[in-house]
Design an enzyme around this catalytic site. Structure first.
Site, short mmCIF file in Angstrom:
data_model
loop_
_atom_site.label_atom_id
_atom_site.label_comp_id
_atom_site.label_asym_id
_atom_site.label_seq_id
_atom_site.Cartn_x
_atom_site.Cartn_y
_atom_site.Cartn_z
N GLY A 1 -10.15 13.39 21.27
CA GLY A 1 -11.01 13.29 22.45
C GLY A 1 -12.21 12.39 22.22
O GLY A 1 -13.32 12.67 22.68
N ALA A 2 -12.00 11.29 21.49
CA ALA A 2 -13.11 10.36 21.24
C ALA A 2 -13.59 9.76 22.55
O ALA A 2 -12.80 9.52 23.46
CB ALA A 2 -12.65 9.26 20.29
N ASP B 1 2.37 -0.55 11.72
CA ASP B 1 2.26 -1.91 12.27
C ASP B 1 3.57 -2.71 12.18
O ASP B 1 3.55 -3.94 12.23
CB ASP B 1 1.14 -2.68 11.54
N GLY C 1 5.75 -2.26 3.44
CA GLY C 1 5.38 -2.85 4.72
C GLY C 1 6.05 -4.20 4.92
O GLY C 1 6.92 -4.59 4.14
N ASP C 2 5.62 -4.93 5.96
CA ASP C 2 6.32 -6.18 6.28
C ASP C 2 6.22 -7.23 5.17
O ASP C 2 7.17 -7.99 4.94
CB ASP C 2 5.89 -6.74 7.65
N ARG D 1 19.20 10.89 -4.20
CA ARG D 1 20.18 11.98 -4.02
C ARG D 1 21.34 11.56 -3.12
O ARG D 1 22.49 11.92 -3.38
CB ARG D 1 19.48 13.24 -3.52
N ASP E 1 -0.20 2.27 8.51
CA ASP E 1 -0.72 1.51 9.66
C ASP E 1 0.15 1.57 10.92
O ASP E 1 -0.32 1.27 12.01
CB ASP E 1 -0.91 0.04 9.28
N SER F 1 6.33 -6.64 2.04
CA SER F 1 7.33 -6.25 1.04
C SER F 1 8.74 -6.64 1.50
O SER F 1 9.60 -6.96 0.67
CB SER F 1 7.30 -4.74 0.83
N ARG G 1 -5.51 -2.85 10.06
CA ARG G 1 -6.07 -4.20 10.13
C ARG G 1 -5.72 -4.87 11.45
O ARG G 1 -6.56 -5.04 12.32
CB ARG G 1 -5.60 -5.03 8.94
N GLY H 1 0.84 -1.21 0.00
CA GLY H 1 0.00 0.00 0.00
C GLY H 1 0.87 1.25 0.00
O GLY H 1 1.87 1.30 0.70
N ARG I 1 1.10 -5.35 -5.81
CA ARG I 1 1.35 -6.60 -5.09
C ARG I 1 1.62 -7.64 -6.17
O ARG I 1 0.89 -7.73 -7.15
CB ARG I 1 0.14 -6.96 -4.23
N GLU J 1 -10.40 -0.64 11.57
CA GLU J 1 -11.06 -1.59 10.65
C GLU J 1 -10.83 -3.05 11.06
O GLU J 1 -11.64 -3.91 10.75
CB GLU J 1 -10.61 -1.37 9.21
N LYS K 1 -23.93 15.96 24.47
CA LYS K 1 -24.87 16.01 23.35
C LYS K 1 -24.47 15.08 22.21
O LYS K 1 -25.27 14.81 21.32
CB LYS K 1 -24.97 17.45 22.83
N THR L 1 4.22 2.56 5.53
CA THR L 1 2.81 2.15 5.60
C THR L 1 2.12 3.05 6.61
O THR L 1 2.70 3.38 7.64
CB THR L 1 2.65 0.68 6.04
N ARG M 1 -4.92 7.45 2.89
CA ARG M 1 -3.64 7.06 2.30
C ARG M 1 -3.02 8.16 1.44
O ARG M 1 -1.86 8.08 1.05
CB ARG M 1 -3.82 5.79 1.45
O1 F6P Z 1 -1.67 -1.51 4.83
C1 F6P Z 1 -2.20 -0.29 4.58
C2 F6P Z 1 -3.66 -0.36 4.32
O2 F6P Z 1 -4.04 0.96 4.04
C3 F6P Z 1 -4.54 -0.95 5.42
O3 F6P Z 1 -4.78 -0.08 6.48
C4 F6P Z 1 -5.78 -1.32 4.65
O4 F6P Z 1 -6.46 -2.35 5.31
C5 F6P Z 1 -5.22 -1.79 3.36
O5 F6P Z 1 -3.98 -1.14 3.19
C6 F6P Z 1 -6.09 -1.55 2.17
O6 F6P Z 1 -5.50 -2.13 1.06
P1 F6P Z 1 -6.02 -1.90 -0.43
O7 F6P Z 1 -5.61 -0.53 -0.84
O8 F6P Z 1 -5.33 -2.95 -1.22
O9 F6P Z 1 -7.49 -2.03 -0.40
#
Ligand code: F6P
Length: 319
Positions: free
Chosen positions: A185-186, A129, A102-103, A25, A127, A105, A171, A11, A72, A222, A214, A125, A252
């Site tokens: 502040g959720a 993660d 990401g991992d 560079r 995420d 890759s 994810r 991603g 991918r 996700e 209120k 990435t 993204r």
């Molecule tokens: O890994 C980054 C990410 O944005 C995730 O948060 C998300 O679940 C996923 O990629 C979405 O992937 P795609 O763009 O292939 O739908």
């Protein structure tokens, strides 16, 4: 080493372009030629490879996405695919590779290193993660995009006295939800790392309403499940006027924040330095504001740490 390559995979994430610029560079500054490989590992197999000069990476430090495109690639997961990739690298005389992604890759990079082809990874990435790095490229920008969106949602939530459920990306890792929930502040943050039952959540929402609140914002990663399902369950347990916003891929995109640009520049330069020093199979990381490197095989056996303190703080502040 006289020629190195750079590719982006998985991603896309804001800051990838700034990292490509830094690799190109820093490489040229140190006297090597740098080649851009287009469409991730797919470009390695098809030979979609082009030499990049200083000017080719001008005017991209501020741009989201990746000028090298990303994909991918199933073929690269096969021995035959990797053998073709190595042939292509040899054809262009490329002796080392920087993989930004990401991992998933990085696994490809490890395979290349095992085949005798030195590879260094840069964590890119939104995420956040990846283990052994405090931050990944794109996380800070995505976070700011989310905060901007939730601030706007809050305006309409207050006006209509509604409960909003906002689904953000992430994810297996709830960092985007945790950090944005705290920053915004959720009232509730739902994370894959911390399951909380909906009765407790509804109780808390009701307590807030009794106190005169209120509206509420519930941020859902996700990885927990669909925000629509959460909304349905809340409605079935309490008679609340709820609305759902799924932020999706807007998270993204966008121009990288200063933090992501600086991080990308530091990581890109370090990756080149390592390659030219004969290092391989490592990922660049940031820890306590220091740029360091970790063995990829080792870090792939670990999980990105969950920040319990941040979670406790978010709970403390959303009573
Ligand atoms: O890994 C980054 C990410 O944005 C995730 O948060 C998300 O679940 C996923 O990629 C979405 O992937 P795609 O763009 O292939 O739908």
């Amino acid at each position: 080493m006289k020629k190195i390559g750079v590719l982006t995979s998985g991603g896309d994430a804001p800051g990838m372009n700034a990292a490509i610029r830094a690799v190109v560079r820093s490489g040229i500054y140190r006297g090597v030629e740098v080649y851009g490989i287009y469409h991730g590992y797919k470009g390695l197999i098809t030979g979609n490879i082009k030499k990049l000069d200083v000017a080719d990476v001008g005017d991209i430090v501020q741009r989201g996405g990746t000028i090298l495109y990303t994909a991918r690639c199933e073929e690269f997961k096969t021995e035959e695919g990797r053998a073709i990739a190595i042939q292509q690298l040899k054809k262009f005389g490329i002796e080392g590779l920087v993989v930004i992604g990401g991992d998933g890759s990085f696994m490809g990079g490890v395979k290349l290193t095992q085949l005798g082809f030195p590879t260094i990874g840069i964590p890119g990435t939104i995420d956040n993660d990846i283990p052994e790095t405090d931050f990944t490229l794109g996380f800070d920008t995505a976070l700011n995009t989310i905060i901007d969106a939730i601030d706007k949602i809050r305006d309409t939530a207050t006006s209509h006295e509604r409960q909003f459920i906002v689904e953000v990306m992430g994810r297996g890792c709830g960092d985007l939800a945790l950090w944005s929930g705290l920053a915004d502040g959720a009232e509730t943050i739902m994370l894959p790392e911390k399951k909380e039952d909906l009765d407790t959540i509804v109780e808390r929402l009701n307590r807030g309403i009794e106190r005169g609140k209120k509206h509420s914002i519930i941020v859902v990663a996700e990885g927990v499940g669909s925000a629509y399902d959460v909304a349905k369950e809340i409605k079935s347990k309490a008679n609340m006027d709820t609305r759902v916003t799924v932020l999706g891929h807007v998270q993204r995109g966008g121009s990288p924040t200063a933090f992501d640009r600086v991080l990308a520049s530091r990581m890109g330069s370090k990756a080149v330095e390592l390659l030219l020093n004969g290092d391989k199979g490592k990922m660049i990381a940031i820890q306590n504001n220091k740029i360091v490197a970790h063995d990829i095989l080792d870090l792939l056996t670990k999980k990105h740490g969950f920040d319990e303190n941040l979670y406790t703080l978010a709970k403390e502040l959303s009573i």
